[in-house]
Design an enzyme around this catalytic site. Structure first.
Site, PDB file in Angstrom:
ATOM      1  N   ASP A  30       0.844  -1.193   0.000  1.00  0.00           N
ATOM      2  CA  ASP A  30       0.000   0.000   0.000  1.00  0.00           C
ATOM      3  C   ASP A  30       0.883   1.249   0.000  1.00  0.00           C
ATOM      4  O   ASP A  30       1.902   1.314   0.700  1.00  0.00           O
ATOM      5  CB  ASP A  30      -0.911  -0.005   1.239  1.00  0.00           C
ATOM      6  CG  ASP A  30      -2.033   1.006   1.133  1.00  0.00           C
ATOM      7  OD1 ASP A  30      -3.196   0.581   0.990  1.00  0.00           O
ATOM      8  OD2 ASP A  30      -1.747   2.223   1.203  1.00  0.00           O
ATOM      9  N   ASN A  87     -13.032  -2.318   2.422  1.00  0.00           N
ATOM     10  CA  ASN A  87     -13.846  -1.123   2.620  1.00  0.00           C
ATOM     11  C   ASN A  87     -14.865  -1.016   1.493  1.00  0.00           C
ATOM     12  O   ASN A  87     -14.528  -1.228   0.325  1.00  0.00           O
ATOM     13  CB  ASN A  87     -12.967   0.134   2.641  1.00  0.00           C
ATOM     14  CG  ASN A  87     -12.099   0.211   3.885  1.00  0.00           C
ATOM     15  OD1 ASN A  87     -12.554  -0.135   4.979  1.00  0.00           O
ATOM     16  ND2 ASN A  87     -10.856   0.649   3.734  1.00  0.00           N
ATOM     17  N   SER A  95     -11.723   4.445  -1.221  1.00  0.00           N
ATOM     18  CA  SER A  95     -11.268   5.491  -2.134  1.00  0.00           C
ATOM     19  C   SER A  95     -10.928   4.977  -3.533  1.00  0.00           C
ATOM     20  O   SER A  95     -10.852   5.759  -4.470  1.00  0.00           O
ATOM     21  CB  SER A  95     -10.049   6.211  -1.541  1.00  0.00           C
ATOM     22  OG  SER A  95      -8.990   5.297  -1.344  1.00  0.00           O
ATOM     23  N   VAL A  96     -10.694   3.685  -3.677  1.00  0.00           N
ATOM     24  CA  VAL A  96     -10.335   3.138  -4.990  1.00  0.00           C
ATOM     25  C   VAL A  96     -11.409   2.134  -5.412  1.00  0.00           C
ATOM     26  O   VAL A  96     -11.721   1.196  -4.664  1.00  0.00           O
ATOM     27  CB  VAL A  96      -8.949   2.450  -4.949  1.00  0.00           C
ATOM     28  CG1 VAL A  96      -8.625   1.825  -6.307  1.00  0.00           C
ATOM     29  CG2 VAL A  96      -7.858   3.444  -4.567  1.00  0.00           C
ATOM     30  N   HIS A 100     -10.290  -4.587  -3.492  1.00  0.00           N
ATOM     31  CA  HIS A 100      -8.971  -4.841  -2.894  1.00  0.00           C
ATOM     32  C   HIS A 100      -9.125  -5.255  -1.443  1.00  0.00           C
ATOM     33  O   HIS A 100      -9.948  -4.723  -0.709  1.00  0.00           O
ATOM     34  CB  HIS A 100      -8.036  -3.625  -2.999  1.00  0.00           C
ATOM     35  CG  HIS A 100      -8.637  -2.351  -2.493  1.00  0.00           C
ATOM     36  ND1 HIS A 100      -9.524  -1.595  -3.234  1.00  0.00           N
ATOM     37  CD2 HIS A 100      -8.482  -1.681  -1.315  1.00  0.00           C
ATOM     38  CE1 HIS A 100      -9.882  -0.534  -2.555  1.00  0.00           C
ATOM     39  NE2 HIS A 100      -9.275  -0.558  -1.377  1.00  0.00           N
ATOM     40  N   HIS A 102      -7.212  -5.308   2.051  1.00  0.00           N
ATOM     41  CA  HIS A 102      -6.067  -4.814   2.815  1.00  0.00           C
ATOM     42  C   HIS A 102      -5.546  -5.957   3.688  1.00  0.00           C
ATOM     43  O   HIS A 102      -6.331  -6.635   4.358  1.00  0.00           O
ATOM     44  CB  HIS A 102      -6.484  -3.680   3.753  1.00  0.00           C
ATOM     45  CG  HIS A 102      -6.904  -2.419   3.065  1.00  0.00           C
ATOM     46  ND1 HIS A 102      -6.048  -1.354   2.887  1.00  0.00           N
ATOM     47  CD2 HIS A 102      -8.081  -2.050   2.518  1.00  0.00           C
ATOM     48  CE1 HIS A 102      -6.705  -0.368   2.273  1.00  0.00           C
ATOM     49  NE2 HIS A 102      -7.938  -0.766   2.040  1.00  0.00           N
TER      50      HIS A 102
HETATM   51  P1  DGP Z   1      -9.507   2.052   0.372  1.00  0.00           P
HETATM   52  O1  DGP Z   1      -9.691   3.162   1.353  1.00  0.00           O
HETATM   53  O2  DGP Z   1      -9.964   0.731   0.959  1.00  0.00           O
HETATM   54  O3  DGP Z   1     -10.133   2.341  -0.971  1.00  0.00           O
HETATM   55  O4  DGP Z   1      -7.939   1.920   0.182  1.00  0.00           O
HETATM   56  C1  DGP Z   1      -7.237   2.198  -0.986  1.00  0.00           C
HETATM   57  C2  DGP Z   1      -5.785   2.043  -0.659  1.00  0.00           C
HETATM   58  O5  DGP Z   1      -5.066   2.096  -1.863  1.00  0.00           O
HETATM   59  C3  DGP Z   1      -5.212   3.133   0.255  1.00  0.00           C
HETATM   60  O6  DGP Z   1      -4.766   2.530   1.461  1.00  0.00           O
HETATM   61  C4  DGP Z   1      -4.052   3.721  -0.520  1.00  0.00           C
HETATM   62  C5  DGP Z   1      -3.829   2.723  -1.632  1.00  0.00           C
HETATM   63  N1  DGP Z   1      -3.440   3.314  -2.889  1.00  0.00           N
HETATM   64  C6  DGP Z   1      -4.112   4.284  -3.586  1.00  0.00           C
HETATM   65  N2  DGP Z   1      -3.475   4.542  -4.732  1.00  0.00           N
HETATM   66  C7  DGP Z   1      -2.378   3.740  -4.772  1.00  0.00           C
HETATM   67  C8  DGP Z   1      -1.331   3.539  -5.717  1.00  0.00           C
HETATM   68  O7  DGP Z   1      -1.270   4.167  -6.777  1.00  0.00           O
HETATM   69  N3  DGP Z   1      -0.379   2.632  -5.390  1.00  0.00           N
HETATM   70  C9  DGP Z   1      -0.429   1.907  -4.221  1.00  0.00           C
HETATM   71  N4  DGP Z   1       0.567   1.031  -4.007  1.00  0.00           N
HETATM   72  N5  DGP Z   1      -1.410   2.043  -3.324  1.00  0.00           N
HETATM   73  C10 DGP Z   1      -2.372   2.959  -3.601  1.00  0.00           C
END
Ligand code: DGP
Length: 123
Positions: A30, A87, A95-96, A100, A102
Site C-alpha cells: 500500500d 472497505n 477510495s479506490v 482490494h 487490505h
Molecule cells: P480504500 O480506502 O480501501 O479504498 O484503500 C485504498 C488504498 O489504496 C489506500 O490505502 C491507498 C492505496 N493506494 C491508492 N493509490 C495507490 C497507488 O497508486 N499505489 C499503491 N501502491 N497504493 C495505492
C-alpha cells in the site's frame, strides 16, 4: 478499465512494489501504510468493490485469500496474525473503485476499528 488506477497498476502503466502474483490476483504494498506491514490483494479482472462480488467470483475470492496468506507468510507476519479488510463506500472511506483486500500486520492492533465510541453511543 482505463481510468482505474489498480487496472493501470496491473497493466504496468503505474509502478507498484510486488508482494505476490498469481494467475488471477496481484498483491502489492500500500502507498500509505497503516501498519508496519500493509499490502493490498486485488483480482486481475476489474470488480468494483466487495458489494459487487457475486456467486461467479468464488474462485477469484478464494485465490485472493490464498494470495493474502502467501504474502503474509513471505513477509513474516503470518505466525503473529494479521487483519484483512474490505472497505465499501463512503462511510468506510473506500477510495479506490477496484476490489482490494487490505492485509495489515506487524504489530498488535486494537479492536473495534474505526468508530469513535462517543458517536456510537449517541446513535
Ligand atoms: P480504500 O480506502 O480501501 O479504498 O484503500 C485504498 C488504498 O489504496 C489506500 O490505502 C491507498 C492505496 N493506494 C491508492 N493509490 C495507490 C497507488 O497508486 N499505489 C499503491 N501502491 N497504493 C495505492
Amino acid at each position: 478499465m482505463d481510468s482505474c488506477i489498480f487496472c493501470r497498476i496491473l497493466a504496468g502503466d503505474l509502478p507498484s512494489r510486488q508482494v505476490a502474483s498469481t494467475e488471477h490476483t496481484y498483491a502489492f504494498f500500500d502507498l500509505n501504510p497503516a501498519a508496519p506491514v500493509h499490502f493490498l490483494v486485488i483480482p486481475r479482472s476489474h470488480i468494483d468493490n466487495a458489494a459487487a462480488v457475486g456467486a461467479d467470483h468464488g474462485e477469484i475470492l478464494a485465490e485472493m485469500f490464498t494470495t493474502a496468506r502467501a504474502g503474509a507468510e513471505a513477509l513474516g507476519i503470518a505466525s503473529d496474525g494479521y487483519r484483512l479488510v474490505f472497505n465499501v463506500g463512503r462511510h468506510a472511506l473506500n477510495s479506490v473503485g477496484h476490489l482490494h483486500m487490505h492485509v495489515l500486520g506487524g504489530q498488535q492492533m486494537g479492536w473495534p476499528p474505526g468508530v469513535e465510541p462517543i458517536r456510537l453511543a449517541a446513535r
